[in-house]
Design an enzyme around this catalytic site. Structure first.
Site, PDB file in Angstrom:
ATOM      1  N   CYS A  46      23.503 -13.252  18.855  1.00 36.00           N
ATOM      2  CA  CYS A  46      22.606 -13.820  17.960  1.00 36.00           C
ATOM      3  C   CYS A  46      21.286 -12.554  16.563  1.00 36.00           C
ATOM      4  O   CYS A  46      21.050 -11.917  18.102  1.00 36.00           O
ATOM      5  CB  CYS A  46      21.556 -14.820  18.366  1.00 36.00           C
ATOM      6  SG  CYS A  46      20.032 -15.141  17.868  1.00 36.00           S
ATOM      7  N   ASP A  53      26.461 -14.896  21.439  1.00 38.16           N
ATOM      8  CA  ASP A  53      27.206 -16.757  21.148  1.00 38.16           C
ATOM      9  C   ASP A  53      29.147 -16.111  21.234  1.00 38.16           C
ATOM     10  O   ASP A  53      29.561 -14.754  21.363  1.00 38.16           O
ATOM     11  CB  ASP A  53      26.525 -16.291  18.944  1.00 38.16           C
ATOM     12  CG  ASP A  53      25.774 -17.128  19.083  1.00 38.16           C
ATOM     13  OD1 ASP A  53      24.727 -17.683  19.913  1.00 38.16           O
ATOM     14  OD2 ASP A  53      25.061 -16.488  17.871  1.00 38.16           O
TER      15      ASP A  53
END
Length: 148
Positions: A46, A53
């Site tokens: 992120c 992620d």
């Protein structure tokens, strides 16, 4: 063919920009067919929080004169491991780079992102309408219900 990775020792690039993709001649030039790569363990960061992620990427393409060499693609996708970008930027950027460099007849990418903050985000991009006469199967990744 001047391969940068195939048959050689390669290190994981530190950024997607640093990653070099190899393209080889299409062994079935003139035949319309679909190639699929699935990367069920794709990771990036992120850009705001630095949290990891995770996504399941599916890349489908109908090759033109060249095909992407799989080891170089694996290294390119791995270079996102420490790269901060939103899901949309990662997914669309991968598709556009492959399309721009390889010049396939058609390409699509599906980014099926696992939820963080309770909301899964799925991102899709394609270069245009699928070519007529090519079997384009469903990407096979279910909508999020504890994707497995």
């Amino acid at each position: 063919m001047d391969a940068k990775h195939l048959g050689k020792t390669s290190t994981l690039p530190t950024t997607p920009e640093e990653a070099e993709l190899d393209y080889v001649p299409n062994p079935r030039k003139g035949t319309r067919y679909l190639i699929r790569f699935a990367a069920p363990e794709f990771t990036s960061l992120c850009p705001i929080t630095g949290q990891p992620d995770f996504a399941h990427l599916v890349i489908d393409y109908v090759p033109g004169d060249t095909i992407v060499e799989s080891k170089s693609l694996k290294l390119f996708l791995g270079s996102f491991r420490n790269h901060g970008a939103f899901h949309e930027d990662c997914t669309v950027g991968i598709g556009q780079r492959l399309f721009d460099e390889m010049a396939p007849i058609w390409l699509r990418i599906g980014g099926y992102w696992y939820p963080r903050g309770g909301i899964p985000i799925d991102v899709f991009w394609q270069s245009g309408a699928p070519p007529e006469g090519v079997w384009v199967p469903d990407q096979g990744v279910p909508g999020y219900r504890g994707r497995g």
